[in-house]
Design a protein around this motif. Structure first.
Motif, mmCIF file in Angstrom:
data_model
loop_
_atom_site.group_PDB
_atom_site.id
_atom_site.type_symbol
_atom_site.label_atom_id
_atom_site.label_comp_id
_atom_site.label_asym_id
_atom_site.label_seq_id
_atom_site.Cartn_x
_atom_site.Cartn_y
_atom_site.Cartn_z
ATOM 1 N N GLY A 2 -5.081 -24.213 -85.213
ATOM 2 C CA GLY A 2 -4.616 -22.852 -84.974
ATOM 3 C C GLY A 2 -5.729 -21.838 -85.133
ATOM 4 N N LYS A 3 -6.615 -22.080 -86.123
ATOM 5 C CA LYS A 3 -7.722 -21.149 -86.347
ATOM 6 C C LYS A 3 -8.706 -21.186 -85.182
ATOM 7 N N LEU A 4 -8.971 -22.366 -84.651
ATOM 8 C CA LEU A 4 -9.889 -22.504 -83.521
ATOM 9 C C LEU A 4 -9.342 -21.774 -82.293
ATOM 10 N N LEU A 5 -8.086 -21.942 -82.013
ATOM 11 C CA LEU A 5 -7.456 -21.262 -80.893
ATOM 12 C C LEU A 5 -7.499 -19.752 -81.076
ATOM 13 N N PHE A 6 -7.276 -19.275 -82.301
ATOM 14 C CA PHE A 6 -7.349 -17.846 -82.591
ATOM 15 C C PHE A 6 -8.737 -17.303 -82.296
ATOM 16 N N TRP A 7 -9.788 -17.996 -82.727
ATOM 17 C CA TRP A 7 -11.148 -17.520 -82.510
ATOM 18 C C TRP A 7 -11.544 -17.556 -81.027
ATOM 19 N N ILE A 8 -11.083 -18.545 -80.310
ATOM 20 C CA ILE A 8 -11.376 -18.608 -78.873
ATOM 21 C C ILE A 8 -10.749 -17.410 -78.159
ATOM 22 N N ILE A 9 -9.506 -17.117 -78.488
ATOM 23 C CA ILE A 9 -8.821 -15.973 -77.879
ATOM 24 C C ILE A 9 -9.505 -14.673 -78.280
ATOM 25 N N ALA A 10 -9.921 -14.545 -79.551
ATOM 26 C CA ALA A 10 -10.579 -13.331 -80.031
ATOM 27 C C ALA A 10 -11.900 -13.104 -79.285
ATOM 28 N N VAL A 11 -12.664 -14.156 -79.064
ATOM 29 C CA VAL A 11 -13.935 -14.038 -78.349
ATOM 30 C C VAL A 11 -13.691 -13.640 -76.894
ATOM 31 N N LEU A 12 -12.699 -14.250 -76.252
ATOM 32 C CA LEU A 12 -12.386 -13.911 -74.866
ATOM 33 C C LEU A 12 -11.945 -12.448 -74.730
ATOM 34 N N VAL A 13 -11.155 -11.970 -75.664
ATOM 35 C CA VAL A 13 -10.712 -10.572 -75.646
ATOM 36 C C VAL A 13 -11.913 -9.648 -75.833
ATOM 37 N N ALA A 14 -12.812 -9.981 -76.752
ATOM 38 C CA ALA A 14 -13.995 -9.156 -76.999
ATOM 39 C C ALA A 14 -14.894 -9.110 -75.758
ATOM 40 N N LEU A 15 -15.081 -10.242 -75.090
ATOM 41 C CA LEU A 15 -15.908 -10.277 -73.882
ATOM 42 C C LEU A 15 -15.276 -9.474 -72.749
ATOM 43 N N THR A 16 -13.962 -9.547 -72.637
ATOM 44 C CA THR A 16 -13.269 -8.779 -71.603
ATOM 45 C C THR A 16 -13.413 -7.284 -71.847
ATOM 46 N N ILE A 17 -13.268 -6.857 -73.083
ATOM 47 C CA ILE A 17 -13.423 -5.440 -73.425
ATOM 48 C C ILE A 17 -14.853 -4.984 -73.159
ATOM 49 N N ALA A 18 -15.830 -5.794 -73.524
ATOM 50 C CA ALA A 18 -17.228 -5.445 -73.292
ATOM 51 C C ALA A 18 -17.507 -5.314 -71.799
ATOM 52 N N ARG A 19 -16.917 -6.176 -70.991
ATOM 53 C CA ARG A 19 -17.115 -6.124 -69.549
ATOM 54 C C ARG A 19 -16.500 -4.851 -68.955
ATOM 55 N N ILE A 20 -15.319 -4.488 -69.423
ATOM 56 C CA ILE A 20 -14.658 -3.267 -68.943
ATOM 57 C C ILE A 20 -15.483 -2.038 -69.302
ATOM 58 N N VAL A 21 -16.010 -1.997 -70.520
ATOM 59 C CA VAL A 21 -16.832 -0.865 -70.961
ATOM 60 C C VAL A 21 -18.116 -0.782 -70.137
ATOM 61 N N ALA A 22 -18.742 -1.908 -69.870
ATOM 62 C CA ALA A 22 -19.983 -1.919 -69.089
ATOM 63 C C ALA A 22 -19.734 -1.422 -67.666
ATOM 64 N N ARG A 23 -18.637 -1.830 -67.062
ATOM 65 C CA ARG A 23 -18.317 -1.369 -65.710
ATOM 66 C C ARG A 23 -18.057 0.134 -65.689
ATOM 67 N N ALA A 24 -17.357 0.628 -66.714
ATOM 68 C CA ALA A 24 -17.072 2.063 -66.778
ATOM 69 C C ALA A 24 -18.363 2.862 -66.943
ATOM 70 N N LYS A 25 -19.282 2.379 -67.754
ATOM 71 C CA LYS A 25 -20.572 3.065 -67.930
ATOM 72 C C LYS A 25 -21.370 3.054 -66.628
#
Length: 87
Positions: A2-25
């Protein structure tokens, strides 16, 4: 597991947010560049197309400004004007 799945999802969410911010900039940067005046040398103005003419002797095509107009005919050089029209 469960912890591994949580961290994978957390990393994917962080990368998606970073990509959205970069596109907006990038989008904001393009908009800002479009409103600013260009710096440095101005872009050269395009040269208008020149009419091409055919030499009456050899048939080569050349710009009108480089052709010799003699006797109502266009020639690529004085030598071809002297030789006359080729049959």
């Amino acid at each position: 597991m469960g912890k591994l799945l949580f961290w994978i999802i957390a990393v994917l969410v962080a990368l998606t947010i970073a990509r959205i911010v970069a596109r907006a900039k990038a989008r904001n940067g393009q908009a800002a560049n479009a409103t600013q005046k260009p710096r440095g040398r101005a872009a050269p103005r395009p040269v208008p197309a020149e009419q091409m003419v055919r030499c009456a002797h050899c048939g080569i095509h050349l710009p009108r400004s480089e052709a010799a107009l003699i006797g109502g005919r266009t020639w690529c050089s004085q030598e071809h004007a002297r030789l006359g029209e080729k049959s």
